[in-house]
Design an enzyme around this catalytic site. Structure first.
Site, short mmCIF file in Angstrom:
data_model
loop_
_atom_site.label_atom_id
_atom_site.label_comp_id
_atom_site.label_asym_id
_atom_site.label_seq_id
_atom_site.Cartn_x
_atom_site.Cartn_y
_atom_site.Cartn_z
N LEU A 149 0.83 -1.21 0.00
CA LEU A 149 0.00 0.00 0.00
C LEU A 149 0.86 1.26 0.00
O LEU A 149 0.66 2.16 -0.82
CB LEU A 149 -0.94 -0.01 1.21
CG LEU A 149 -1.83 1.22 1.40
CD1 LEU A 149 -2.81 1.36 0.24
CD2 LEU A 149 -2.60 1.12 2.72
N GLU B 146 3.66 4.22 -0.32
CA GLU B 146 4.52 4.73 -1.38
C GLU B 146 5.43 5.81 -0.83
O GLU B 146 5.19 6.33 0.26
CB GLU B 146 3.66 5.31 -2.52
CG GLU B 146 2.77 4.30 -3.20
CD GLU B 146 1.91 4.89 -4.30
OE1 GLU B 146 1.10 4.16 -4.86
OE2 GLU B 146 2.07 6.10 -4.58
N SER C 24 0.95 7.03 5.21
CA SER C 24 -0.31 6.87 5.92
C SER C 24 -1.49 7.45 5.17
O SER C 24 -2.64 7.15 5.49
CB SER C 24 -0.21 7.54 7.31
OG SER C 24 0.71 6.85 8.12
N ARG D 115 -5.77 -3.57 12.58
CA ARG D 115 -5.30 -2.53 13.49
C ARG D 115 -5.42 -2.92 14.97
O ARG D 115 -4.47 -2.70 15.73
CB ARG D 115 -6.05 -1.22 13.22
CG ARG D 115 -5.37 -0.40 12.13
CD ARG D 115 -6.11 0.85 11.77
NE ARG D 115 -5.36 1.62 10.78
CZ ARG D 115 -5.90 2.45 9.90
NH1 ARG D 115 -7.21 2.62 9.89
NH2 ARG D 115 -5.15 3.10 9.05
N GLN E 268 10.67 3.09 46.32
CA GLN E 268 9.32 3.51 45.95
C GLN E 268 9.25 3.98 44.49
O GLN E 268 8.28 3.69 43.78
CB GLN E 268 8.84 4.63 46.87
CG GLN E 268 7.37 5.00 46.63
CD GLN E 268 6.91 6.10 47.57
OE1 GLN E 268 7.30 7.25 47.38
NE2 GLN E 268 6.09 5.75 48.55
N GLU F 177 0.74 0.77 9.38
CA GLU F 177 -0.72 0.61 9.37
C GLU F 177 -1.42 1.85 9.91
O GLU F 177 -2.47 1.77 10.54
CB GLU F 177 -1.15 -0.66 10.11
CG GLU F 177 -0.67 -1.92 9.42
CD GLU F 177 -1.25 -3.19 10.01
OE1 GLU F 177 -2.43 -3.18 10.36
OE2 GLU F 177 -0.51 -4.18 10.09
#
Length: 379
Positions: free
Chosen positions: A117, A119, A124, A236, A272, A357
């Site tokens: 997908l 490029e 995104s 996802r 702690q 993704e």
């Protein structure tokens, strides 16, 4: 079962998968060559029936598999996920001939798939694809020639076939994209590996008038964006599960280390600042796990808000894993930076899921868009 708990069988299965990953898959992963497809590992995933389960069960099962494998062997998790990501469009949108030709090999682990997908200028932003599918003058009855580049493609250039998204209608945005099944041996298709931070194989692909026909289309022409988003909505939440598995592995290692490490006249866990950091790591990991399970359950039940839930789960889990692994490295000190240490490995692995993704910023955009759409629908 609710979205917030697992039944006893699922809990047992998750533990069994962790054991299988440690005993049978990790040794194969250790023999593999970094940044190359580990075909022996993929074949073992096939023999175990895990790849087949990608296509016969739901999103929650996918999340349990990815979380469990990631806890013990991130290489096995990634190999499984990439088979699913590359082949799911064939399973869900392919013709009977395409499924018959390619899916048996995918399930057996003898055929390697890839999802192409991204490029160089459209990572995104999936609607901004520039790989063109021009009408093929040699096929007046129908066909295209693919010209352009894909980049940051997992399993490239060693996959046996690619699910490729190309622009068939110029200027149409998301509505002008078509998904194609492209075998790796098509003339004009070449690839080069990329030297990335992540240890799994990633490469670039060049399409020089690669021929495709109507028989190679996945779904319908100009409806490829639906194929891409349908696949990503499923995967996802499971990217979040991958992140949760890594976070849990880092947390478990840190609990053991701080409980046994002598420091400042006592044990490290007695400080702690340390114990509170451990509590925060555990809190965030569990919150991310619950959101991942909830998103996957929503997908399996066909809920209407899956895009929002999937984006939330992926965003929270990947950002959480980055925090938890970084905190684990800090509490281990310099030993965690040595090459070959579990946390050194996780530190390299955990960065990429915040990008691929859909980067974290994209997930925030999806969440906001879905929220405002709900408001507008109510007005």
């Amino acid at each position: 079962m609710t979205a917030f708990s697992l039944d006893p069988e699922q809990i047992t299965w998750r533990a069994e998968l962790r054991a299988v990953a440690a005993d049978r898959l990790r040794p194969l992963a250790e023999k593999g060559e970094p940044r190359r497809v580990n075909r022996a590992l993929v074949a073992e995933l096939g023999r175990l029936g895990l790849i087949d389960r990608l296509f016969t069960s739901g999103a929650l099962d996918l999340c349990l598999m990815r979380e469990s494998l990631a806890h013990a062997c991130t290489e096995a998790e990634t190999a499984l996920a990439l088979q699913g990501l590359g082949a799911h469009p064939v399973h869900a949108y392919g013709s009977q001939a395409q499924r018959t030709r390619w899916l048996p090999g995918v399930r057996a682990g003898t055929t390697v798939a890839a999802f192409a997908l991204s490029e160089p200028g459209a990572g995104s932003d999936a609607a901004a694809l520039s790989l063109t599918a021009d009408p093929d003058p040699d096929r007046p009855s129908g066909g295209w020639r693919l010209t352009g580049e894909k980049c940051w493609i997992s399993n490239a250039p060693e996959a046996d076939f690619y699910t490729v998204f190309a622009r068939t209608t110029p200027g149409a945005g998301a509505r002008g994209v078509t998904a194609f099944l492209v075998p790796a041996d098509r003339p004009g298709l070449t690839g080069t590996p990329l030297d990335m931070l992540s240890p799994h194989p990633i490469g670039a692909l060049t399409f020089d008038a690669v021929p495709v026909t109507a028989d190679d289309v996945l779904g319908e022409p100009d409806h490829g964006f639906r194929v891409a988003m349908g696949t990503l909505n499923l995967f996802r939440p499971s990217v979040g599960a991958f992140a949760v598995g890594m976070a849990q592995a880092a947390l478990d290692a840190t609990l053991v280390h701080t409980a046994g490490r002598d420091a400042f006249g006592g044990r490290l866990k007695d400080l702690q600042a340390v114990s509170h950091r451990i509590a925060e790591m555990a809190l965030r990991t569990e919150a991310a796990r619950l959101m991942v399970y909830a998103a996957a359950t929503a997908y399996d039940e066909g809920a209407g808000d899956v895009p929002k839930r999937a984006a939330m789960a992926k965003l929270l889990a990947t950002e959480t894993a980055q925090y938890v692994v970084d905190a684990a490295v800090q509490l281990h000190g310099a030993r965690a930076l040595r090459r070959g240490h579990l946390l050194e490995h996780l530190y390299r692995e955990v960065r990429a899921p915040r990008i691929y993704e859909g980067a974290s910023e994209v997930q925030r955009g999806i969440i906001a868009k879905e929220l405002y759409a709900t408001v507008e629908a109510a007005q």
